[in-house]
Write a protein that holds these residues in place. Structure first.
Motif, PDB file in Angstrom:
ATOM      1  N   MET A 104     -37.959  42.958 -26.743  1.00 57.53           N
ATOM      2  CA  MET A 104     -37.237  43.015 -28.011  1.00 57.53           C
ATOM      3  C   MET A 104     -38.160  42.537 -29.144  1.00 57.53           C
ATOM      4  N   ARG A 105     -38.196  43.298 -30.226  1.00 57.64           N
ATOM      5  CA  ARG A 105     -39.108  42.892 -31.301  1.00 57.64           C
ATOM      6  C   ARG A 105     -38.430  43.157 -32.647  1.00 57.64           C
ATOM      7  N   VAL A 106     -38.189  42.099 -33.391  1.00 60.95           N
ATOM      8  CA  VAL A 106     -37.588  42.293 -34.718  1.00 60.95           C
ATOM      9  C   VAL A 106     -38.683  42.754 -35.680  1.00 60.95           C
ATOM     10  N   ILE A 107     -38.288  43.325 -36.780  1.00 59.45           N
ATOM     11  CA  ILE A 107     -39.267  43.858 -37.731  1.00 59.45           C
ATOM     12  C   ILE A 107     -40.161  42.743 -38.285  1.00 59.45           C
ATOM     13  N   ASP A 108     -41.370  43.146 -38.712  1.00 59.25           N
ATOM     14  CA  ASP A 108     -42.381  42.177 -39.137  1.00 59.25           C
ATOM     15  C   ASP A 108     -41.918  41.287 -40.292  1.00 59.25           C
ATOM     16  N   ASN A 109     -41.037  41.827 -41.141  1.00 62.52           N
ATOM     17  CA  ASN A 109     -40.619  41.045 -42.316  1.00 62.52           C
ATOM     18  C   ASN A 109     -40.141  39.644 -41.936  1.00 62.52           C
ATOM     19  N   PHE A 110     -39.548  39.529 -40.724  1.00 63.01           N
ATOM     20  CA  PHE A 110     -39.011  38.221 -40.337  1.00 63.01           C
ATOM     21  C   PHE A 110     -40.094  37.190 -40.046  1.00 63.01           C
ATOM     22  N   GLN A 111     -41.348  37.664 -39.927  1.00 64.51           N
ATOM     23  CA  GLN A 111     -42.432  36.682 -39.786  1.00 64.51           C
ATOM     24  C   GLN A 111     -42.689  35.980 -41.119  1.00 64.51           C
ATOM     25  N   HIS A 112     -42.163  36.550 -42.178  1.00 66.98           N
ATOM     26  CA  HIS A 112     -42.477  36.003 -43.513  1.00 66.98           C
ATOM     27  C   HIS A 112     -41.304  35.274 -44.147  1.00 66.98           C
ATOM     28  N   ILE A 113     -40.179  35.218 -43.448  1.00 68.55           N
ATOM     29  CA  ILE A 113     -39.040  34.565 -44.092  1.00 68.55           C
ATOM     30  C   ILE A 113     -39.189  33.049 -43.974  1.00 68.55           C
ATOM     31  N   GLY A 114     -38.873  32.339 -45.049  1.00 68.75           N
ATOM     32  CA  GLY A 114     -39.010  30.879 -45.052  1.00 68.75           C
ATOM     33  C   GLY A 114     -37.648  30.226 -44.945  1.00 68.75           C
ATOM     34  N   GLU A 115     -37.550  28.992 -45.421  1.00 66.95           N
ATOM     35  CA  GLU A 115     -36.253  28.308 -45.464  1.00 66.95           C
ATOM     36  C   GLU A 115     -36.288  27.168 -46.455  1.00 66.95           C
ATOM     37  N   GLU A 116     -35.260  26.349 -46.408  1.00 67.58           N
ATOM     38  CA  GLU A 116     -35.175  25.216 -47.332  1.00 67.58           C
ATOM     39  C   GLU A 116     -35.317  23.952 -46.527  1.00 67.58           C
ATOM     40  N   ASN A 117     -36.359  23.172 -46.779  1.00 65.39           N
ATOM     41  CA  ASN A 117     -36.569  21.961 -45.986  1.00 65.39           C
ATOM     42  C   ASN A 117     -35.488  20.912 -46.236  1.00 65.39           C
ATOM     43  N   ALA A 118     -34.786  21.023 -47.373  1.00 64.63           N
ATOM     44  CA  ALA A 118     -33.716  20.051 -47.666  1.00 64.63           C
ATOM     45  C   ALA A 118     -32.688  20.031 -46.533  1.00 64.63           C
ATOM     46  N   PHE A 119     -32.447  21.193 -45.914  1.00 64.24           N
ATOM     47  CA  PHE A 119     -31.465  21.230 -44.813  1.00 64.24           C
ATOM     48  C   PHE A 119     -32.020  20.537 -43.568  1.00 64.24           C
ATOM     49  N   ALA A 120     -33.336  20.665 -43.321  1.00 59.46           N
ATOM     50  CA  ALA A 120     -33.951  19.992 -42.175  1.00 59.46           C
ATOM     51  C   ALA A 120     -33.908  18.472 -42.381  1.00 59.46           C
ATOM     52  N   VAL A 121     -34.155  18.049 -43.628  1.00 58.04           N
ATOM     53  CA  VAL A 121     -34.123  16.608 -43.930  1.00 58.04           C
ATOM     54  C   VAL A 121     -32.697  16.077 -43.746  1.00 58.04           C
ATOM     55  N   LEU A 122     -31.728  16.877 -44.183  1.00 63.76           N
ATOM     56  CA  LEU A 122     -30.322  16.481 -44.026  1.00 63.76           C
ATOM     57  C   LEU A 122     -29.988  16.301 -42.538  1.00 63.76           C
ATOM     58  N   ALA A 123     -30.470  17.236 -41.715  1.00 65.41           N
ATOM     59  CA  ALA A 123     -30.189  17.170 -40.276  1.00 65.41           C
ATOM     60  C   ALA A 123     -30.858  15.940 -39.657  1.00 65.41           C
ATOM     61  N   ARG A 124     -32.113  15.667 -40.060  1.00 64.73           N
ATOM     62  CA  ARG A 124     -32.829  14.499 -39.509  1.00 64.73           C
ATOM     63  C   ARG A 124     -32.145  13.202 -39.959  1.00 64.73           C
ATOM     64  N   ALA A 125     -31.692  13.167 -41.209  1.00 64.29           N
ATOM     65  CA  ALA A 125     -31.000  11.972 -41.709  1.00 64.29           C
ATOM     66  C   ALA A 125     -29.735  11.742 -40.877  1.00 64.29           C
ATOM     67  N   ALA A 126     -29.013  12.818 -40.563  1.00 64.38           N
ATOM     68  CA  ALA A 126     -27.786  12.679 -39.767  1.00 64.38           C
ATOM     69  C   ALA A 126     -28.119  12.167 -38.367  1.00 64.38           C
ATOM     70  N   GLU A 127     -29.245  12.652 -37.800  1.00 67.47           N
ATOM     71  CA  GLU A 127     -29.670  12.197 -36.472  1.00 67.47           C
ATOM     72  C   GLU A 127     -29.961  10.692 -36.486  1.00 67.47           C
ATOM     73  N   LEU A 128     -30.702  10.252 -37.516  1.00 68.85           N
ATOM     74  CA  LEU A 128     -31.047   8.833 -37.613  1.00 68.85           C
ATOM     75  C   LEU A 128     -29.786   7.984 -37.761  1.00 68.85           C
ATOM     76  N   GLU A 129     -28.833   8.508 -38.560  1.00 70.59           N
ATOM     77  CA  GLU A 129     -27.588   7.766 -38.746  1.00 70.59           C
ATOM     78  C   GLU A 129     -26.814   7.678 -37.430  1.00 70.59           C
ATOM     79  N   ALA A 130     -26.851   8.775 -36.660  1.00 66.85           N
ATOM     80  CA  ALA A 130     -26.152   8.767 -35.369  1.00 66.85           C
ATOM     81  C   ALA A 130     -26.767   7.733 -34.425  1.00 66.85           C
ATOM     82  N   GLN A 131     -28.065   7.407 -34.658  1.00 70.19           N
ATOM     83  CA  GLN A 131     -28.709   6.361 -33.836  1.00 70.19           C
ATOM     84  C   GLN A 131     -28.415   4.967 -34.393  1.00 70.19           C
ATOM     85  N   GLY A 132     -27.574   4.897 -35.419  1.00 64.93           N
ATOM     86  CA  GLY A 132     -27.182   3.598 -35.975  1.00 64.93           C
ATOM     87  C   GLY A 132     -28.056   3.135 -37.123  1.00 64.93           C
ATOM     88  N   LYS A 133     -28.986   3.983 -37.611  1.00 65.07           N
ATOM     89  CA  LYS A 133     -29.861   3.570 -38.714  1.00 65.07           C
ATOM     90  C   LYS A 133     -29.180   3.887 -40.049  1.00 65.07           C
TER      91      LYS A 133
END
Ligand code: PLP
Length: 389
Positions: free
Chosen positions: A1-30
């Protein structure tokens, strides 16, 4: 299975990754104070939420027209005409599921290999991501501290050439909090007259958040470019409605059919009860907006003073939105490494400037959409961290 090449170039928003990591740290009691995410910390004003609840009770649960319910499109046009005397017609308005959808549609419409699209750097990361997805060439417009983080018409206009299909503008701006003064917008519009093939997408999602007595300069104020202006706006920031997924845009007659068809193909219509909430937001009392903007303003001044007292940090006065973009070059840290260490070791989430483009190296984005107590505690934590690092 091979998706079209354009998907190699799509980016994202790091703010969502930071939000997820912050939630993980909070779940550890930090304890983590989140100055990373770009959303108001206020609840949606109750009268707006009630309008959605009423719509559900009234049986507004079916598809609506793809362009949005007629009273809402009228209300958007009235709102823009009152604010900018802009001569906007409801026929040119579409209601979409979030501000992002307008940039997605506009970039899809103007991006393809061989075309250039100009976008602000540092800027909202999805601009570049979507440009690259289409195969168009992303051309960064540097947004500089030395220019008050405003657009410079002088620096932008020479970047336009015969292959340029779209110019993206954003004021008040994410991530720097810059507001472009009228003189620069005037000069930019004058210069664009020499490039009639170029469409303009003006992202004005922070248009209510302008401080120090300055006025928001909308691209709607320029009739000479109206036939190629796409205006992006929405309810997320002004009415504290990020999770409702509500936006609107204005499109010129010549391309309106394209966005209507895209809507029919991709999302059919925006959630019906949410549209009734959006209608109440625009036509009901505006006190909550004034109150939120005043509170952002008070926090802005506090965070600005506190940032300038941190060792190795300096911050120019942000003029709009709810972000400060301090210069951290003298701390000796690379911006992304600093943001990471602040999250892991000091319990403060911020975003490294390079997540918004290469011109962001040496800066971090601090969102002051948080309580003054939390902001001051975060500043103390950063101070302690920098003094011992
Ligand atoms: N434009 C800018 C400049 C933004 O900062 C954001 C969100 O952070 C958006 C658009 C997208 O808004 P929405 O959440 O309504 O999709």
């Amino acid at each position: 299975m091979r998706v079209i090449d354009n998907f190699q170039h799509i980016g994202e928003e790091n703010a969502f990754a930071v939000l997820a990591r912050a939630a993980e740290l909070e779940a550890q009691g930090k304890s983590v104070i989140n100055l990373g995410i770009g959303q108001p910390d206020f609840p949606t004003p109750p009268h707006i939420a009630e309008a959605a609840i009423k719509a559900i009770r009234d049986g507004q649960h079916g598809y609506t027209p793809a362009l949005g319910i007629a009273p809402l499109r009228e209300a958007v046009a009235d709102h823009l005409n009152q604010r900018y005397r802009a001569g906007v017609k409801a026929d040119n308005i579409i209601v979409v599921p979030g501000g992002k959808v307008t940039m997605f549609a506009a970039i899809m419409m103007f991006g393809q290999p061989g075309k250039n699209i100009l976008y602000p750097d540092p800027g909202f990361p999805i601009y570049r991501s979507m440009i690259e997805f289409t195969g168009a060439t992303p051309v960064p417009i540097p947004i500089r501290e030395s220019n008050g983080f405003a657009f410079s018409a002088e620096e932008t206009l020479p970047l336009i050439n015969a292959d340029t299909s779209l110019v993206i503008l954003n004021s008040p701006a994410n991530p720097c909090g810059g507001v472009t003064p009228k003189a620069d917008v005037d000069a930019l519009v004058r210069g664009l007259e020499a490039h009639p093939q170029v469409a303009i997408m003006s992202d004005e999602i922070y248009d209510h958040m302008v401080y120090d007595g300055e006025e928001h300069v909308s691209l709607l104020n320029y009739p000479e470019i109206r036939d190629r202006l796409i205006l992006l706006n929405g309810w997320s920031k002004t009415y504290a409605m990020t999770g409702w997924r509500l936006g609107y845009s204005l499109w010129p007659d010549a391309i309106f059919e394209n966005v209507r068809k895209l809507a029919v193909n991709a999302w059919s219509c925006v959630n019906a009860p949410a549209q009734f909430a959006a209608l109440e937001a625009l036509t009901g009392p505006q006190d909550a907006v004034t109150d939120m903007v005043n509170q952002f303003d008070a926090r802005r001044l506090k965070v600005l003073d506190a940032l300038n007292e941190l060792p190795g940090v300096s911050c120019i006065r942000p003029k709009g939105a709810f972000y400060a973009f301090p210069n951290v070059k003298d701390t000796g840290w690379k911006a992304k490494e600093l943001a990471n260490a602040l999250l892991e070791d000091a319990g403060v989430a911020v975003i490294g400037g390079p997540d918004f483009g290469i011109t962001g190296e040496g800066y971090i984005r601090v969102s002051y959409a948080n309580s003054i107590d939390n902001i001051m505690e975060a500043m103390n934590r950063i101070d302690t961290f920098l003094k011992k690092s």
